[in-house]
Design a protein around this motif. Structure first.
Motif, PDB file in Angstrom:
ATOM      1  N   UNK A  31       0.840  -1.196   0.000  1.00  0.00           N
ATOM      2  CA  UNK A  31       0.000   0.000   0.000  1.00  0.00           C
ATOM      3  C   UNK A  31       0.880   1.253   0.000  1.00  0.00           C
ATOM      4  N   UNK A  32       2.056   1.149   0.627  1.00  0.00           N
ATOM      5  CA  UNK A  32       2.991   2.279   0.601  1.00  0.00           C
ATOM      6  C   UNK A  32       3.431   2.550  -0.832  1.00  0.00           C
ATOM      7  N   UNK A  33       3.751   1.467  -1.545  1.00  0.00           N
ATOM      8  CA  UNK A  33       4.172   1.608  -2.941  1.00  0.00           C
ATOM      9  C   UNK A  33       3.052   2.248  -3.768  1.00  0.00           C
ATOM     10  N   UNK A  34       1.818   1.782  -3.543  1.00  0.00           N
ATOM     11  CA  UNK A  34       0.684   2.352  -4.279  1.00  0.00           C
ATOM     12  C   UNK A  34       0.577   3.849  -3.993  1.00  0.00           C
ATOM     13  N   UNK A  35       0.741   4.191  -2.724  1.00  0.00           N
ATOM     14  CA  UNK A  35       0.656   5.596  -2.340  1.00  0.00           C
ATOM     15  C   UNK A  35       1.675   6.445  -3.108  1.00  0.00           C
ATOM     16  N   UNK A  36       2.895   5.915  -3.153  1.00  0.00           N
ATOM     17  CA  UNK A  36       3.957   6.677  -3.821  1.00  0.00           C
ATOM     18  C   UNK A  36       3.664   6.794  -5.309  1.00  0.00           C
ATOM     19  N   UNK A  37       3.198   5.713  -5.906  1.00  0.00           N
ATOM     20  CA  UNK A  37       2.905   5.760  -7.345  1.00  0.00           C
ATOM     21  C   UNK A  37       1.809   6.775  -7.622  1.00  0.00           C
ATOM     22  N   UNK A  38       0.749   6.739  -6.786  1.00  0.00           N
ATOM     23  CA  UNK A  38      -0.349   7.701  -6.967  1.00  0.00           C
ATOM     24  C   UNK A  38       0.173   9.118  -6.836  1.00  0.00           C
ATOM     25  N   UNK A  39       0.987   9.361  -5.809  1.00  0.00           N
ATOM     26  CA  UNK A  39       1.517  10.711  -5.591  1.00  0.00           C
ATOM     27  C   UNK A  39       2.390  11.132  -6.760  1.00  0.00           C
ATOM     28  N   UNK A  40       3.182  10.200  -7.295  1.00  0.00           N
ATOM     29  CA  UNK A  40       4.073  10.532  -8.406  1.00  0.00           C
ATOM     30  C   UNK A  40       3.271  10.910  -9.647  1.00  0.00           C
ATOM     31  N   UNK A  41       2.233  10.126  -9.926  1.00  0.00           N
ATOM     32  CA  UNK A  41       1.431  10.433 -11.110  1.00  0.00           C
ATOM     33  C   UNK A  41       0.696  11.750 -10.929  1.00  0.00           C
ATOM     34  N   UNK A  42       0.132  11.962  -9.723  1.00  0.00           N
ATOM     35  CA  UNK A  42      -0.583  13.218  -9.483  1.00  0.00           C
ATOM     36  C   UNK A  42       0.369  14.399  -9.656  1.00  0.00           C
ATOM     37  N   UNK A  43       1.582  14.282  -9.135  1.00  0.00           N
ATOM     38  CA  UNK A  43       2.501  15.416  -9.261  1.00  0.00           C
ATOM     39  C   UNK A  43       2.983  15.541 -10.699  1.00  0.00           C
TER      40      UNK A  43
END
Lengths: 358, 310
Positions: free
Chosen positions: B4-16
């Motif tokens: 879930x941490x990895x998912x969080x980072x991926x989501x944040x990366x795409x959003x940014x």
């Protein structure tokens, strides 16, 4: 009263040479306006910007030191510009030239031989040409736009230089500062005039401009370039290979910029730094145009542009003006020149429309 | 847990990445419009810098973010008018006159910043505008529907620009003039008006791009854009002059930047490698130029001044 614009029957030779002067005068007027708006006494500011930097021998020396990379690169670029090949990548070609030349200086830092400086110049020239060969190759093989490719390579080159100076080329005893070792004396261009920093590189630049003049105006390849610039179709009927001209046009700029990069690091700087040029590669584009793409004119316009750089430094010290003012002047000079060039092919008439015989 | 941490980072990366793509998108949509009409503007970076400073200063003075955007657009329109005059009326060489705009904008924005502001003070950016319902979706909501208003405006402009270019008379005129101004002129289409308007609108979008960047970062500094304007020009080639293509290119660049930033923050890769990665935008651009040059043709009249009967 009516103002009319009508085309001239043939381009005006007078205006071709007058237009840089008009542009310079308009730039000075704009400068005075800007100084006044900034709350400076315009006379004082003018003096600090344009007179003070060059009112002694040392200042004159500095003027030529600043002008030499500009005249050298300007001449190299003019060869391409004459054939309508737009090399906007001199800034990167300069950085790679400095990198290649500086590498030799660092490599031979312990030995002192007369061969080091020539080898640095040669290496810098090769570096600049290699970097310019990329847009030439991509243009001739894939028809990729040379303006954008050469421009993008500027960023790659500047990052590459900074990366290497932060890493492998850093002075191991330099307390971690991003700079190379100071070059040994044998890798530094000797100073020629006592009391100034005027070094041998200035004369190398003079020689470069002279060689450019011979090439452009006295050689067959130079003639081909001129024809291609004026009439591409005529050039191809005459059997001139456009691809060859693309290579010559880009490589001449790369060669000049590469050597200019070596002159900077072996001259005033004396080591490799992450940044070796305050935008000479861009300023040289303006120098080439203001100098009418003619080596003689480029020599003169490089002095004007050098004065803008010195004035920017002097204004920063004496008037608390940011050195950014130099960029404003450079931009304005280019606009005014391009605008005034309109008068080469057109004239402005006062009075009602005359009946024209067709 | 780590998943879930990895998912969080991926989501944040795409959003940014989407946020970072926005200034690229605005600027390159504007440049695409100008180039479609046959005019190359190499000065985008200078226009963006002036727009960025204008917006930053306006917000600093009034705390009104919308006013900031308007000031950015206004400055862009003004420079556009000037650029149109020197290229269209005075036939200035388009390969170099834009460099003048760039140097002028770089110097002027720095001068104004140092004289009017001096020490950088941050401004508050736009609050994220959460789209009702949609923003509530897991993952997708956070990636796509929790952005500031300017992000939505930029992406809404993509279909609008497509519609204008392909479904309106004005768009037809722009495209015709970029390909064959003589023919368009002979049919009574005003080359001057069409090119003037395309350049002015295009520069207005570049000014808006700068404003969006300054407001998003909440700060101004010397050379804030760091060559984003030049990349925006290249994105037009990358996107083969179509709004949709330009959008895809902008997203790729935004994502690349975002990934490089994440890697730097987390120290996943050594410093030297992340420095190498900073070269990625320029290198991708060059590769794209090569591919595009093979497959697509630029507007035929690009960079050629139009003289009736000339």
């Amino acid at each position: 009263m009516l103002l009319r614009i009508e085309p001239r029957s043939e381009p005006s030779k007078t205006m071709k040479y007058m237009s840089p002067l008009i542009a310079a005068v308009l730039m000075l007027i704009s400068g005075i306006i800007i100084f006044t708006l900034l709350g400076k006494n315009p006379v004082e500011a003018f003096h600090a910007f344009f007179i003070e930097p060059v009112n002694d021998l040392y200042g004159i020396g500095e003027l030529f030191i600043k002008a030499s990379p500009l005249m050298l690169i300007g001449t190299g670029l003019a060869i391409g510009f004459r054939a309508s090949i737009w090399n906007i990548g001199a800034e990167g070609q300069l950085a790679i030239g400095a990198l290649f030349g500086g590498y030799i200086a660092i490599l031979f830092n312990d030995s002192n031989g007369f061969f080091i400086l020539p080898l640095m110049l040669l290496s810098g020239a090769v570096g600049g040409m290699l970097w310019a060969a990329i847009p030439a190759f991509l243009k001739t093989v894939f028809n990729a736009n040379e303006i954008l490719v050469s421009l993008m390579l500027n960023y790659v080159a500047l990052l590459l230089l900074a990366l290497l100076v932060h890493g492998p080329l850093r002075d191991p005893n330099g307390y971690g500062f991003p700079q190379s070792v100071l070059f040994a004396d044998s890798a530094i261009l000797p100073i020629l005039v006592e009391g100034t920093r005027l070094h041998l590189g200035v004369f190398i630049a003079f020689a470069g401009v002279f060689v450019g003049w011979i090439f452009l105006l006295k050689s067959f390849a130079g003639f081909q370039i001129q024809v291609a610039g004026l009439a591409q179709k005529a050039a191809s009927y005459a059997g001139f290979q456009y691809k060859k001209l693309i290579w010559i046009g880009l490589l001449s700029g790369g060669l000049a910029a590469g050597i200019a990069g070596v002159l900077e690091i072996a001259g005033p700087i004396g080591q490799l730094l992450p940044t070796v040029s305050p935008g000479y590669g861009y300023a040289a584009i303006i120098v080439a145009f203001v100098g009418r793409l003619h080596p003689g004119g480029i020599f003169l316009s490089s002095l004007l542009m050098a004065l803008l750089y010195l004035g920017g430094e002097s204004g920063q010290m004496n008037l608390d003006l940011p050195s950014a003012v130099t960029g404003i002047f450079q931009g304005l000079l280019l606009f005014y020149l391009l605008a005034a060039d309109f008068l080469i092919n057109y004239r402005i008439c006062i009075g009602a429309l005359k009946k024209e015989g067709i | 847990m780590s998943d879930s941490f990895a998912v969080m980072i991926i989501v944040a990366t795409i959003a940014s990445g989407i946020r970072l793509a926005t200034p690229f998108l605005l600027a390159s949509l504007g440049e695409a419009l100008g180039q479609r009409s046959g005019v190359l503007n190499l000065g985008v970076d200078g226009v963006m810098l002036l727009g960025a400073f204008g917006a930053y200063y306006a917000v600093l003075q009034t705390s009104n973010l919308y006013l900031g955007l308007l000031v950015g657009i206004g400055l862009g329109l003004l420079i556009g008018l000037f650029y149109a005059f020197i290229t269209l009326n005075l036939h200035a060489e388009q390969g170099v006159s834009g460099i003048g705009i760039y140097l002028f904008g770089l110097g002027m924005s720095d001068l104004l910043f140092q004289k009017l502001v001096g020490t950088p003070r941050p401004i508050l950016p736009f609050m994220p505008l959460e789209i009702p319902v949609l923003s509530g979706f897991p993952i997708v909501g956070e990636m796509l529907f929790q952005h500031s208003i300017i992000v939505y405006i930029a992406f809404a402009l993509v279909p609008i620009m497509s519609f204008v270019l392909h479904r309106t008379t004005y768009g037809l005129n722009v495209r015709a003039i970029g390909e064959n101004p003589e023919a368009a002129d002979s049919l009574g289409v005003s080359v001057m008006f069409t090119r003037y308007s395309a350049i002015i609108i295009g520069n207005g979008l570049a000014g808006l791009a700068g404003a969006a960047l300054a407001i998003e970062l909440g700060i101004f500094q010397q050379n804030l854009t760091n060559a984003m304007g030049f990349i925006a020009i290249a994105l037009v080639y990358f996107g083969a002059w179509s709004p949709k293509g330009v959008m895809i290119g902008s997203l790729v660049f935004g994502l690349v930047q975002s990934i490089v930033l994440q890697c730097k923050t987390f120290g996943v890769i050594p410093r030297s490698a992340s420095d190498l990665a900073s070269m990625a935008p320029a290198i991708i651009t060059i590769l794209a130029l090569v591919v595009v040059a093979k497959r697509f043709k630029q507007p035929s009249a690009l960079t050629k001044p139009y003289v009736r009967g000339g």
